[in-house]
Design an enzyme around this catalytic site. Sequence first.
Site, short mmCIF file in Angstrom:
data_model
loop_
_atom_site.label_atom_id
_atom_site.label_comp_id
_atom_site.label_asym_id
_atom_site.label_seq_id
_atom_site.Cartn_x
_atom_site.Cartn_y
_atom_site.Cartn_z
N HIS A 1 0.87 -1.19 0.00
CA HIS A 1 0.00 0.00 0.00
C HIS A 1 0.90 1.23 0.00
CE1 HIS A 1 -3.70 -2.03 2.08
NE2 HIS A 1 -4.04 -1.73 0.84
N CYS B 1 -2.35 2.77 9.12
CA CYS B 1 -3.37 1.82 8.65
C CYS B 1 -4.56 1.77 9.60
CB CYS B 1 -2.81 0.41 8.58
SG CYS B 1 -1.38 0.22 7.55
#
Length: 273
Positions: free
Chosen positions: A169, A263
Amino acid sequence: MTDGGASARLLMCEPDHYEVRYEINPWMSIKRPADRRRAQSQWSALREALQAAGAQIELVEPVAGLPDLVFTANAGMVLGSRVVMSNFRYPERQPEEAVFRRWFEAAGYLVEVLPDRLAFEGEGDAFLVGDTLFAAYRFRSDVQGHHLLAEIAGTEAVSLELTDPRFYHLDTCFCPLDGDTALYYPGAFDDHGRRAMANEIATLIAVPEAEALRFACNAVVLGDAVFLQQGCPETSRLLSDRGFQPHAVDLSEFLKAGGSAKCLALFLERPGG
Ligand code: ARG
């Protein structure tokens, strides 16, 4: 210090059902289970640290059977009163879409969606820096969605290919600090991506590999305060040198699922707007 957290609002999810029970990134191994109790106390410490810095925390209810729901950064990308919902790459996380969507609808957001076939994992893969949308693709998001995201956001998009599956990511290897400064791990991008970033961002601070692998870039930024994984002394020093205040948080149980501070939080409102 500017009280950067004062106007920030973040979405988080308590880790009541958090565990490592499937493997969808190179960090996850069902042979390395997370300690739920420790995860709960690490998560609470993060939440308290963010609140102490002035951030308001909103919560989405945890759901049994959805262990990665704690990683709310992947819910979508919030643009004021609108949100572009995620289309998760892996079936394991796809049931999260409906949970997050219900939360946003109940909270009064105007929900936008991308065509189903285009994978997109929200703020995990897309950051607005000033008027530019930095969007990553390959492991979790499809490049074909970037122009749609830019259109919805009314901005230009800079598409960055991620090249190393450990940094799957964008928020694992890139962290904007303010309008013209960002942390990044150069090894997670190709030449084109590094050049594109250098063209847009005046000061790029390279994080050393050993600390990138401890998720040093996966930090929550509230004004001058930067909340990052404990055990990243060099990154902390680089931040202090430039006038930021690093705050170490230990999120070791979440590293086992391939995530750290960033996150675990989605920006609903950013400091200063
Ligand atoms: N286990 C989760 C996954 O692989 C971790 C997500 C981390 N989130 C993030 N924004 N980088 O999908």
